[in-house]
Design an enzyme around this catalytic site. Structure first.
Site, PDB file in Angstrom:
ATOM      1  N   GLY A  12     -10.628  -2.872  13.302  1.00 21.34           N
ATOM      2  CA  GLY A  12      -9.888  -2.218  12.234  1.00 21.34           C
ATOM      3  C   GLY A  12      -9.392  -0.882  12.746  1.00 21.34           C
ATOM      4  N   GLU A  38      -4.642   1.975   6.341  1.00 22.35           N
ATOM      5  CA  GLU A  38      -3.829   2.872   7.179  1.00 22.35           C
ATOM      6  C   GLU A  38      -4.680   3.969   7.809  1.00 22.35           C
ATOM      7  OE1 GLU A  38      -0.435   3.430   8.131  1.00 22.35           O
ATOM      8  OE2 GLU A  38      -0.234   1.314   7.696  1.00 22.35           O
ATOM      9  N   GLY A  39      -5.920   3.636   8.099  1.00 24.35           N
ATOM     10  CA  GLY A  39      -6.849   4.617   8.684  1.00 24.35           C
ATOM     11  C   GLY A  39      -7.705   5.250   7.608  1.00 24.35           C
ATOM     12  N   THR A  40      -9.006   5.101   7.708  1.00 30.43           N
ATOM     13  CA  THR A  40      -9.920   5.668   6.723  1.00 30.43           C
ATOM     14  C   THR A  40      -9.847   7.192   6.722  1.00 30.43           C
ATOM     15  OG1 THR A  40     -11.748   5.817   8.296  1.00 30.43           O
ATOM     16  CG2 THR A  40     -11.513   3.740   7.086  1.00 30.43           C
ATOM     17  N   GLU A  59      -8.440  -7.011  12.575  1.00 32.49           N
ATOM     18  CA  GLU A  59      -9.285  -8.168  12.836  1.00 32.49           C
ATOM     19  C   GLU A  59     -10.695  -7.879  12.333  1.00 32.49           C
ATOM     20  OE1 GLU A  59      -9.081  -9.267  16.944  1.00 32.49           O
ATOM     21  OE2 GLU A  59      -6.895  -9.487  16.929  1.00 32.49           O
ATOM     22  N   GLN A  91     -13.494  10.007 -16.824  1.00 33.96           N
ATOM     23  CA  GLN A  91     -14.483  10.874 -17.482  1.00 33.96           C
ATOM     24  C   GLN A  91     -13.896  11.524 -18.742  1.00 33.96           C
ATOM     25  OE1 GLN A  91     -17.568  11.009 -16.415  1.00 33.96           O
ATOM     26  NE2 GLN A  91     -18.314  12.443 -17.973  1.00 33.96           N
ATOM     27  N   ILE A  92     -12.658  11.961 -18.665  1.00 35.89           N
ATOM     28  CA  ILE A  92     -12.030  12.606 -19.816  1.00 35.89           C
ATOM     29  C   ILE A  92     -11.869  11.616 -20.965  1.00 35.89           C
ATOM     30  CG2 ILE A  92      -9.841  13.604 -20.632  1.00 35.89           C
ATOM     31  CD1 ILE A  92      -9.632  14.992 -17.882  1.00 35.89           C
ATOM     32  N   THR A 136      -1.864  -8.187   4.176  1.00 36.95           N
ATOM     33  CA  THR A 136      -1.100  -8.270   2.940  1.00 36.95           C
ATOM     34  C   THR A 136      -0.091  -9.407   3.067  1.00 36.95           C
ATOM     35  OG1 THR A 136      -1.327  -5.898   2.533  1.00 36.95           O
ATOM     36  CG2 THR A 136       0.474  -7.029   1.408  1.00 36.95           C
TER      37      THR A 136
END
Length: 409
Positions: free
Chosen positions: A135, A389-391, A131, A362-363, A164
């Site tokens: 979160g 799914e959780g920071t 919500e 970068q490469i 989703t």
């Protein structure tokens, strides 16, 4: 009990190669188009349904793989193809798992087939938990479900976010508060059938990455659903709430409540596997580019500055996969996550995806910064893994609390 092994059996190899072929032949050619369109890739989902990838049977087979490696193997290959399209293909699984975990046999048989549809008319489902103000802090959830005994109906009100397939789904699974005094233990899950009045799509989010996956708010305004749409049924809910009240009042009740959160650990290795797939894809592009791109008369991989980066990238990817496989095997064989191994796998793999995709850009230099090469998109997609799914911060908190036994904040 299956012994832990790094060797895939013949059936697993066959499935892996089949998924890889679908990712290479169907998902990758469509990736740039649907990223630009920022729309659900219905034709690709339909192709996945035709070959049997987008189906309950396929995911059930992988979920019940006794080694625990079926789901992470599938996630890695699909997300190697493209993260946005892959999430559109597997996103319905979030809602399906919610029904499988909490529903009765009758509810499972009724609703899950409606989530997927069939190859001629595919459907999707949405799992609605987060919500605007809830979160990582699930205890702050405000969406309410009130029982109307006279009509045997539940009335839902609130706003969900980051869903989703939210709003476009055939079936929505909604988590709501039924007893606000019990915190997260006072939540229950509900099925909102297709066409139910009062449910609408709110804001559709225009995202930094995973653009082919539809993400939106879901608004619930006096949504009335039949009593049988409470997952597990009211008798089971009443019994669970009564136990939760007893535990909350008993010494050590708070410890018991926190221990219950360990069940979420089992889903995190799957997200880690998604991150591994994206990281591996970016690494392979960077490796091929470094072998063929010449500067100062020689391939750039001849320079230690490039070669050492690629060595580190591959090492982190392999280490991430090992953590994911270990946690998946532990979850399947019932071994407790005594050191928060599920969070470890998700944390390391998601941080690896961000780092490896950045190194790939970068490469490739200026080419890596353009949309002519896929690493630019992969770098944008990888940012989500350290958030949903959780920071990463929440994963570190879970790990630290598990290791220390202290209520670290």
């Amino acid at each position: 009990m299956a012994e832990f092994t790094l060797d895939l059996n013949d059936d697993q190899k066959q499935i892996r190669d089949w998924l890889h072929g679908f990712a290479a032949d169907v998902i990758r050619p469509a990736a740039a188009e649907w990223d630009e369109r920022e729309e659900t890739p219905w034709p690709v989902i339909q192709e996945a349904a035709k070959v049997g990838i987008y189906s309950l049977d396929f995911y059930a087979q992988q979920f019940f793989d006794p080694t625990g490696l079926g789901i992470p193997m599938a996630m890695e290959e699909l997300f190697w193809g493209d993260a946005g399209i892959a999430l559109s293909i597997v996103g319905t699984g979030l809602a399906a798992v919610g029904v499988l975990a909490n529903g009765t046999e009758e509810q499972i048989g009724t609703w899950i087939p409606q989530m997927y549809g069939d190859a001629d008319e595919v459907k999707v489902a949405a799992f609605c938990s987060s919500e605007p103000d809830a979160g990582s802090d699930v205890g702050a959830m405000r969406t309410r479900a009130v029982y109307d005994g006279a009509k045997d109906e539940w009335v839902l009100n609130g706003t969900k976010t980051w869903a989703t397939n939210g709003g476009i789904a055939n079936v929505h699974v909604v988590v709501a508060v039924v007893d606000s005094e019990l915190g997260s233990k006072g939540h229950a899950s509900f099925i909102v059938p297709p066409g139910t009045p009062g449910l609408s799509q709110g804001q559709k989010f225009r995202k930094h990455g995973i653009r082919a996956s539809h993400t939106a708010e879901v608004v619930l305004e006096d949504v009335r659903i039949p009593g049988h749409c409470l997952l597990g049924g009211k008798e089971k809910l009443d019994e669970r709430l009564a136990r939760a009240r007893e535990r909350a009042e008993a010494p050590g009740g708070e410890r018991l409540k926190n221990a219950a959160m360990a069940t979420f650990e089992a889903s995190r290795p799957a997200v880690g596997a998604m991150a591994v797939g994206t990281a591996r894809a970016a690494y392979e592009v960077a490796l091929d580019y470094a072998k063929t791109r010449s500067q100062f008369g020689r391939p750039i991989i001849d320079n230690q500055g490039i070669a050492f980066q690629l060595a580190d990238m591959r090492t982190r990817i392999d280490a991430s996969r090992l953590l994911v496989w270990r946690a998946s095997w532990m979850a399947t064989t019932g071994k407790p996550f005594t050191s928060a191994e599920g969070s470890m796998s998700k944390l390391y793999a998601s941080e690896t995806a961000k780092q490896v995709t950045a190194q790939a850009v970068q490469i490739l230099g200026g080419n890596g910064f353009t949309r002519e090469y896929p690493v630019e998109r992969m770098h944008r997609d990888a940012a989500i893994y350290t958030i949903f799914e959780g920071t990463s911060e929440i994963q570190r908190l879970v790990i630290a609390r598990t290791l220390s036994g202290m209520p670290i904040r």
